[in-house]
Design a protein around this motif. Structure first.
Motif, PDB file in Angstrom:
ATOM      1  N   VAL A   1       0.860  -1.182   0.000  1.00 26.81           N
ATOM      2  CA  VAL A   1       0.000   0.000   0.000  1.00 26.81           C
ATOM      3  C   VAL A   1       0.901   1.238   0.000  1.00 26.81           C
ATOM      4  O   VAL A   1       1.749   1.404   0.874  1.00 26.81           O
ATOM      5  N   PHE A   2       0.732   2.110  -0.990  1.00 30.22           N
ATOM      6  CA  PHE A   2       1.577   3.290  -1.156  1.00 30.22           C
ATOM      7  C   PHE A   2       0.711   4.547  -1.140  1.00 30.22           C
ATOM      8  O   PHE A   2      -0.377   4.572  -1.729  1.00 30.22           O
ATOM      9  N   CYS A   3       1.215   5.592  -0.476  1.00 30.64           N
ATOM     10  CA  CYS A   3       0.453   6.833  -0.329  1.00 30.64           C
ATOM     11  C   CYS A   3       1.123   7.988  -1.067  1.00 30.64           C
ATOM     12  O   CYS A   3       2.345   8.143  -1.022  1.00 30.64           O
ATOM     13  N   ASN A   4       0.286   8.801  -1.742  1.00 31.25           N
ATOM     14  CA  ASN A   4       0.726  10.068  -2.345  1.00 31.25           C
ATOM     15  C   ASN A   4       1.934   9.915  -3.270  1.00 31.25           C
ATOM     16  O   ASN A   4       2.886  10.700  -3.208  1.00 31.25           O
ATOM     17  N   LEU A   5       1.890   8.902  -4.128  1.00 32.48           N
ATOM     18  CA  LEU A   5       2.971   8.723  -5.098  1.00 32.48           C
ATOM     19  C   LEU A   5       2.832   9.760  -6.214  1.00 32.48           C
ATOM     20  O   LEU A   5       1.748   9.975  -6.744  1.00 32.48           O
ATOM     21  N   ARG A   6       3.949  10.388  -6.564  1.00 30.49           N
ATOM     22  CA  ARG A   6       3.954  11.395  -7.617  1.00 30.49           C
ATOM     23  C   ARG A   6       4.506  10.774  -8.894  1.00 30.49           C
ATOM     24  O   ARG A   6       5.707  10.554  -9.033  1.00 30.49           O
TER      25      ARG A   6
ATOM     26  N   ILE B   1      -1.017  10.384  -6.817  1.00 33.82           N
ATOM     27  CA  ILE B   1      -2.145   9.473  -6.611  1.00 33.82           C
ATOM     28  C   ILE B   1      -2.245   9.237  -5.110  1.00 33.82           C
ATOM     29  O   ILE B   1      -1.269   8.852  -4.473  1.00 33.82           O
ATOM     30  N   ASN B   2      -3.413   9.492  -4.536  1.00 28.16           N
ATOM     31  CA  ASN B   2      -3.562   9.390  -3.083  1.00 28.16           C
ATOM     32  C   ASN B   2      -3.167   8.019  -2.556  1.00 28.16           C
ATOM     33  O   ASN B   2      -2.500   7.907  -1.529  1.00 28.16           O
ATOM     34  N   LEU B   3      -3.569   6.965  -3.273  1.00 29.21           N
ATOM     35  CA  LEU B   3      -3.353   5.612  -2.768  1.00 29.21           C
ATOM     36  C   LEU B   3      -3.147   4.661  -3.939  1.00 29.21           C
ATOM     37  O   LEU B   3      -3.914   4.678  -4.906  1.00 29.21           O
TER      38      LEU B   3
ATOM     39  N   ILE C   1      -6.086   4.986  -6.572  1.00 25.62           N
ATOM     40  CA  ILE C   1      -7.248   5.534  -5.872  1.00 25.62           C
ATOM     41  C   ILE C   1      -7.002   6.980  -5.459  1.00 25.62           C
ATOM     42  O   ILE C   1      -5.982   7.296  -4.859  1.00 25.62           O
ATOM     43  N   ASP C   2      -7.946   7.843  -5.799  1.00 23.87           N
ATOM     44  CA  ASP C   2      -7.990   9.185  -5.246  1.00 23.87           C
ATOM     45  C   ASP C   2      -9.134   9.261  -4.249  1.00 23.87           C
ATOM     46  O   ASP C   2     -10.215   8.673  -4.476  1.00 23.87           O
ATOM     47  N   VAL C   3      -8.909   9.950  -3.145  1.00 20.25           N
ATOM     48  CA  VAL C   3      -9.889  10.029  -2.061  1.00 20.25           C
ATOM     49  C   VAL C   3     -10.450  11.443  -2.016  1.00 20.25           C
ATOM     50  O   VAL C   3      -9.702  12.419  -2.002  1.00 20.25           O
ATOM     51  N   LYS C   4     -11.783  11.544  -1.983  1.00 23.22           N
ATOM     52  CA  LYS C   4     -12.448  12.840  -1.979  1.00 23.22           C
ATOM     53  C   LYS C   4     -13.311  12.996  -0.720  1.00 23.22           C
ATOM     54  O   LYS C   4     -14.162  12.144  -0.451  1.00 23.22           O
TER      55      LYS C   4
ATOM     56  N   MET D   1      -7.928   8.592 -14.219  1.00 21.28           N
ATOM     57  CA  MET D   1      -7.672   7.701 -15.358  1.00 21.28           C
ATOM     58  C   MET D   1      -6.375   8.095 -16.058  1.00 21.28           C
ATOM     59  O   MET D   1      -5.594   7.236 -16.477  1.00 21.28           O
ATOM     60  N   ASN D   2      -6.117   9.401 -16.170  1.00 21.34           N
ATOM     61  CA  ASN D   2      -4.861   9.857 -16.777  1.00 21.34           C
ATOM     62  C   ASN D   2      -3.667   9.457 -15.919  1.00 21.34           C
ATOM     63  O   ASN D   2      -2.627   9.016 -16.431  1.00 21.34           O
ATOM     64  N   LYS D   3      -3.809   9.621 -14.599  1.00 21.80           N
ATOM     65  CA  LYS D   3      -2.705   9.274 -13.701  1.00 21.80           C
ATOM     66  C   LYS D   3      -2.453   7.768 -13.701  1.00 21.80           C
ATOM     67  O   LYS D   3      -1.307   7.319 -13.581  1.00 21.80           O
ATOM     68  N   THR D   4      -3.512   6.979 -13.842  1.00 24.16           N
ATOM     69  CA  THR D   4      -3.357   5.526 -13.924  1.00 24.16           C
ATOM     70  C   THR D   4      -2.603   5.137 -15.194  1.00 24.16           C
ATOM     71  O   THR D   4      -1.713   4.274 -15.168  1.00 24.16           O
ATOM     72  N   ALA D   5      -2.944   5.790 -16.304  1.00 26.55           N
ATOM     73  CA  ALA D   5      -2.222   5.538 -17.567  1.00 26.55           C
ATOM     74  C   ALA D   5      -0.757   5.949 -17.434  1.00 26.55           C
ATOM     75  O   ALA D   5       0.140   5.268 -17.954  1.00 26.55           O
TER      76      ALA D   5
END
Length: 328
Positions: A50-55, A67-69, A80-83, A123-127
């Motif tokens: 589990v990784f947090c706030n990866l740029r 990416i938040n998670l 995963i982004d958390v809102k 979706m862009n960040k996942t790509a």
């Protein structure tokens, strides 16, 4: 990894409300640390997956979005982004609208906030993550990447069209979503050694390769102030301090104890000082961290820091800082 707070009780908040002078207090929204602890408890995953706030750098490697998670599981890679937003959420062309109603005894005030489409963003960040892994020599099929947005607040309602999108997880769906990781993990154990193209899952070898790449991905630098506030962003520079980010992971600031300001010491022109201790990256042990270097600087020295989301640098007085944690 974050220090995580209290667990699932925050995610099961009932609509219990206490009366206030002008109505009711809205349902409490779980904090991100509360949610992260629920992730660890309900998924059954080890923290190293589990990784947090990866740029993650974009396709041109000219910018980085966090990416938040990111969760590695047998099913695949979940981005995963958390809102935490409250109100009614709807999509309008390239933007989303968040409508919040605030009721008082005498009137109802409706506020509509326009935000950029967060689904398109994740979706862009996942790509971008998929491309980054390929550039790092780890090839994972695109079908094993899953973008998701989680809405933490029980007071957030998605409109009819948004509820149809499987990438969006509302507050009421969070528990089932997280429990699905544990079920998937048990199934994955049986074919962990089977090649991905046969099983349709990430193999153990793939997961380890992905994990090694993600461990080297930077996050945000974090400034902790003496007042308790925390700022995330990018440490730029500080006069009198030269450091190698690859060798240093923490800077601790502490005021030098001298005589009081109205003393002879101050009258002689000696300015207050701050001691900065720099600790070696990855040197944690039962004996504590290993020092890289120590220096003393004037307390009014400005630390240059680019706060996340801001376009210009901020100048933070050294005597206001407790510590700075540097990402890779």
């Amino acid at each position: 990894m974050f220090q995580l707070g209290s667990l699932l009780s925050q995610l099961h908040l009932s609509s219990k409300a206490s009366e206030a002078a002008h109505g009711q207090i809205p349902n409490q929204t779980p904090t991100v640390p509360d949610f992260l602890q629920s992730v660890m408890k309900l998924t059954g995953l080890k923290k190293e997956y589990v990784f947090c706030n990866l740029r993650i750098p974009d396709q041109l490697q000219t910018a980085k979005d966090d990416i938040n998670l990111v969760i590695l599981s047998g099913h695949g890679i979940f981005c995963i982004d958390v809102k935490p937003c409250r109100g009614t959420v709807s999509a309008h062309n390239q933007n989303w609208h968040v409508q919040v109603k605030e009721e008082d005894q005498n009137f109802t005030n409706t506020c509509i906030e326009q935000i950029e489409d967060p689904l398109k963003a994740i979706m862009n960040k996942t790509a971008n993550l998929c491309s980054h892994l390929k550039r790092s020599g780890v090839s994972v099929r695109q079908s094993l990447f899953f973008p998701r947005i989680i809405f933490l607040s029980p007071d957030c309602e998605l409109d009819k069209e948004l509820r149809k999108k499987r990438e969006l997880v509302s507050h009421s769906q969070i528990e089932d979503f997280l429990k699905s990781f544990k079920e998937g993990y048990i199934a994955w154990i049986s074919d962990a050694l089977t090649p991905s193209w046969i099983s349709g899952h990430l193999s153990y070898r793939q997961m380890e390769s992905v994990r090694e790449v993600l461990r080297r991905v930077g996050t945000w630098d974090l400034v902790r102030l003496h007042c308790g506030e925390q700022l995330k962003g990018d440490f730029q520079s500080c006069p009198y301090i030269a450091l190698n980010r690859q060798e240093t992971d923490t800077l601790e600031f502490s005021s030098v104890k001298t005589l009081s300001a109205d003393s002879l010491w101050a009258l002689l022109g000696h300015a207050p000082q701050v001691t900065v201790k720099m600790y070696k990256r990855g040197s944690n042990s039962w004996l504590g961290k290993s020092l890289n270097a120590t220096t003393t600087i004037p307390s009014n020295t400005s630390v240059i820091f680019r706060i996340s989301g801001e376009e210009s640098d901020a100048k933070i007085p050294a005597n206001a800082i407790h510590s700075i944690t540097l990402s890779i």
